[in-house]
Enzyme design. Structure first.
Site, short mmCIF file in Angstrom:
data_model
loop_
_atom_site.label_atom_id
_atom_site.label_comp_id
_atom_site.label_asym_id
_atom_site.label_seq_id
_atom_site.Cartn_x
_atom_site.Cartn_y
_atom_site.Cartn_z
CE1 TYR A 128 29.01 -41.47 -36.60
CE2 TYR A 128 28.18 -40.74 -34.46
CZ TYR A 128 28.07 -40.79 -35.84
OH TYR A 128 27.01 -40.17 -36.47
CE LYS A 163 29.41 -38.24 -38.17
NZ LYS A 163 29.25 -37.86 -39.58
#
Length: 232
Positions: free
Chosen positions: A156, A160
């Site tokens: 994750y 990002k």
């Protein structure tokens, strides 16, 4: 009339963004992968539902074609759809784990942006808002005073960080289109088991601001509800 398309609009940040932008007078098209949930959310919001699975080229192309046939233009594209992926021990992480997260959080944004660009270019003030995260900021994840520093979520966080960089590259290369990234902050959503201290309204402050600000507001920025975010 501002026409806004939001991916992942059936719940959480996407749903609240849709609700708030409708209150601002936007005509919102709520995009979601699940037709049943998407239709229900759109009906509750007073939006139009369009099915879109950002991991599927044909689905994204069909969504853009649907909007082209009905609205004919998109003024604001909010790339909100995202997944968290595995957290904890990085030693257990697999290539498939990472690819699955990148496919939604980064490649999905590329697919949606490419498909909707012709519609955005018909707008007098086209805007793209990419929903990134402070979890992708090197500065924040290395700051012990920040909650981002206590989480281990390799796929994750990497996705990002990539999305924020992608945003800056789009901002440089897409002339005449404002492209910015929003950090919602630690917000209570399904993504974190509703553990965040912020409400979804607080978490959408930056997204809504980027979607409603004036044409001279600037491009290539990464902001949260308080202002610019350090990410390097």
């Amino acid at each position: 009339m501002t026409i806004t398309f939001i991916t992942g609009a059936n719940k959480g940040l996407g749903y609240e963004t849709a609700r708030r932008l409708i209150a601002f007078g936007h005509t919102v098209i709520a995009g979601a992968r699940d037709p049943e949930r998407g239709e229900a959310a759109a009906a509750a919001l007073g939006a139009r539902f369009v099915r879109i699975d950002v991991t599927d080229d044909a689905s994204v192309a069909a969504a853009a074609a649907d909007v082209a046939a009905h609205e004919g233009v998109v003024d604001v594209l909010v790339n909100n759809a995202g997944v968290h992926g595995p957290h904890g021990d990085p030693g257990a992480l697999t290539g498939a784990d990472v690819l699955a997260v990148l496919d939604v959080n980064v490649v999905g944004v590329v697919r949606a942006t490419a498909a909707f660009l012709p519609l955005l270019r018909r707008s007098q003030d086209p805007v793209i808002v990419n929903v990134s995260s402070g979890m992708g900021s090197i500065a924040l994840t290395q700051d012990p005073s920040r909650p981002e520093s206590s989480v281990v979520a390799p796929a994750y966080t990497a996705s990002k960080a990539a999305l924020t960089m992608l945003t800056t590259q789009y901002a440089k290369g897409l002339k005449g289109i404002r492209v910015n990234a929003a950090d919602p902050g630690y917000t209570a959503t399904d993504l974190n088991g509703h553990s965040g201290p912020q409400t979804v309204t607080e978490g959408t402050d930056a997204i809504v601001r980027l979607a409603t600000e004036p044409p001279d507001a600037g491009t290539g920025r990464f902001v949260d509800r308080h202002g610019p975010v350090a990410w390097s």
